[in-house]
Design an enzyme around this catalytic site. Structure first.
Site, PDB file in Angstrom:
ATOM      1  N   GLY A  81       0.671  -1.179   0.091  1.00 10.72           N
ATOM      2  CA  GLY A  81       0.037  -0.026  -0.032  1.00 10.72           C
ATOM      3  C   GLY A  81       1.026   1.247  -0.051  1.00 10.72           C
ATOM      4  N   GLY A 134       1.787   2.783  -2.592  1.00  7.78           N
ATOM      5  CA  GLY A 134       1.496   3.483  -3.835  1.00  7.78           C
ATOM      6  C   GLY A 134       2.099   3.251  -5.052  1.00  7.78           C
ATOM      7  CB  SER A 135       3.443  -0.182  -6.588  1.00  8.52           C
ATOM      8  OG  SER A 135       2.113  -0.830  -6.430  1.00  8.52           O
ATOM      9  CB  SER A 136      -0.931   1.764  -9.225  1.00  7.44           C
ATOM     10  OG  SER A 136      -1.109   0.709  -8.703  1.00  7.44           O
ATOM     11  CB  ALA A 173       5.324   5.214  -7.269  1.00  3.00           C
ATOM     12  CG  ASP A 225      -1.990   7.924  -4.584  1.00  3.37           C
ATOM     13  OD1 ASP A 225      -2.629   8.978  -4.806  1.00  3.37           O
ATOM     14  OD2 ASP A 225      -2.427   6.787  -4.722  1.00  3.37           O
TER      15      ASP A 225
END
Ligand code: MEV
Length: 326
Positions: free
Chosen positions: A111, A113-115, A117, A158
Site C-alpha cells: 500500500g 502506492g506502486s501504481s 509511483a 499518492d
C-alpha cells in the site's frame, strides 16, 4: 540534446493523517518514503509499446503503439500504458516505438502506492524523452488524470507524494500542495500481510454515508480538524502530540469501519509498549499501520508489532520526489 533512454524513480508514500476524508475535499498529510519505484524507458523503431514489469508479473507485454490505451489492458500494464496514451494525446506527440521496464524497491502489497509511483515515473520519463520539460504540477495533473481514468476514484495524495516528495499538506485535486519543512519523522511501520483495495474501501465508507450522511460527514469534518491540528506539530516535530492525534484519527477510522483485527492488534501492541500513538495508514482493512515513539522505545514497539504477527518495514520518511537517475 535529445535522449532516447532514461531511468527515473519516484518514492512510495505513507498517509499520516486524513484518509477517506481527503477524497471529499478535506486536507490530509502524507510523507514520501525512501523505497522507490524505477522506470527505464527507451525509444526505438519497433512501432510497438513493450513492457517488462516483473513486480506485477507482467512479462514480454507488447502491442502496437497505434493501439495503446484502447480496449482491455492487463492489470499490471494499465497505469503505465494509460499514462503513455494520455501524454501522447495531451501533448500531440508521436512515438516510433517504446520499451519500458519497471522495478520496485517495495512490494506492491504494502500500500505504498506502486501504481501511482509508476504512473508518475512514466509521465516524467516521457517528459524527458519527448523534451516536454513538464513542471511538477503538470506531471501531477496528467498522472492524477491517469489514475482517475483507471480507478475512477481517489484524492491524488499518492500522486502528489510521488511527484513532489517530502511531507505534504494536500487538498484534492491538487488545490493545495504544501511542502512541510521538516528534518525528521521517525515512523515505525508495521505491515499487516493483508492487501487492501482502495476503491472497494472508498465505496464501503460511501455506502455508510448514503445511509447516515450526517454521521459520516461529521466524521470527515473532524478528521479535517485533526489534520489541521497535526500540521504545526509535524513542522515542530512534536511526536508526542502527533501520537495523540494519531490515536484520535484511528478512532474515527474505526468508526468508518475500515480497521480490522490485525491492524488493531498491531496498533494496541505499539501503544501498550511505549508508542505515543498509532493508526492505520491508507484505505484500511489491510496494508500498514504507522506509530510514533520516543527513540528509547522504538525497538520495543517494533518487537511488540512483530509479536502480534506484523512485519516491521524500515523506511525513511520525507524522501525526494520524482527524479531522473544518473
Ligand atoms: C488510500 O490510501 C487513501 C484514501 O483516502 C483514498 C485516496 O485518498 O485516494 C482512502
Amino acid at each position: 540534446m535529445k535522449i532516447n533512454k532514461v531511468t527515473v524513480s519516484a518514492p512510495g508514500k505513507l498517509m499520516l493523517f486524513g484518509e477517506h476524508a481527503v477524497v471529499y475535499g478535506h486536507p490530509c498529510i502524507v510523507t514520501a518514503v525512501d523505497q522507490r519505484m524505477f522506470v527505464t524507458a527507451e525509444v526505438n523503431d519497433s512501432g510497438n509499446f513493450e513492457l517488462e514489469a516483473p513486480d506485477v508479473k507482467v512479462s514480454a507485454y507488447k502491442r502496437p503503439l497505434s493501439e495503446i490505451g484502447i480496449g482491455e489492458i492487463p492489470m499490471g500494464a494499465q497505469f503505465v500504458e494509460t499514462a503513455i496514451a494520455n501524454v501522447v494525446i495531451k501533448y500531440k506527440k508521436s512515438l516510433t516505438g517504446l520499451k519500458v521496464i519497471t522495478r520496485s524497491e517495495f512490494s506492491s502489497q504494502f500500500g505504498f502506492g506502486s501504481s501511482s509511483a509508476s504512473t508518475v515515473c512514466m509521465v516524467k520519463a516521457l517528459s524527458e524523452l519527448l523534451g516536454l520539460k513538464l513542471k511538477e504540477k503538470e506531471i501531477f495533473d496528467i498522472a492524477f488524470r491517469t489514475v482517475l481514468d483507471i480507478q475512477g476514484k481517489g484524492s491524488g495524495f499518492d500522486v502528489a507524494a510521488g511527484v513532489y516528495g517530502g511531507t505534504l499538506y494536500f487538498v484534492t485535486p491538487g488545490k493545495t500542495i504544501e511542502k512541510l519543512k521538516i528534518k525528521t519523522l521517525p515512523l515505525i511501520v508495521g505491515y499487516s500481510g493483508v492487501k487492501a483495495d482502495t476503491v472497494t474501501l472508498i465505496n464501503k465508507v460511501s455506502d455508510t454515508a448514503k445511509d447516515y450522511p450526517r454521521v459520516i460527514n461529521g466524521i470527515y469534518d473532524i478528521v479535517g480538524v485533526i489534520v489541521n491540528e497535526a500540521k504545526p506539530y509535524v513542522v515542530k516535530e512534536n511526536f508526542e502530540e502527533l501520537g495523540r492525534l494519531m490515536n484520535l484519527n484511528q478512532g474515527l477510522l474505526e468508526s468508518m469501519g475500515v480497521s480490522i483485527n490485525k491492524l488493531s492488534q498491531m496498533i494496541y501492541a505499539a501503544c501498550e509498549n511505549g508508542a505515543y500513538g498509532a493508526k492505520l495508514s491508507g484505505a484500511g482493512r489491510g496494508d500498514c499501520i504507522i506509530a510514533l515513539a520516543p527513540s528509547k522505545n522504538v525497538s520495543t514497539v517494533g518487537k511488540a508489532i512483530e509479536k502480534v504477527g506484523g512485519t516491521v518495514i524500515k523506511v525513511k520518511t520525507n524522501a525526494e520526489g520524482v527524479r531522473v537517475e544518473k
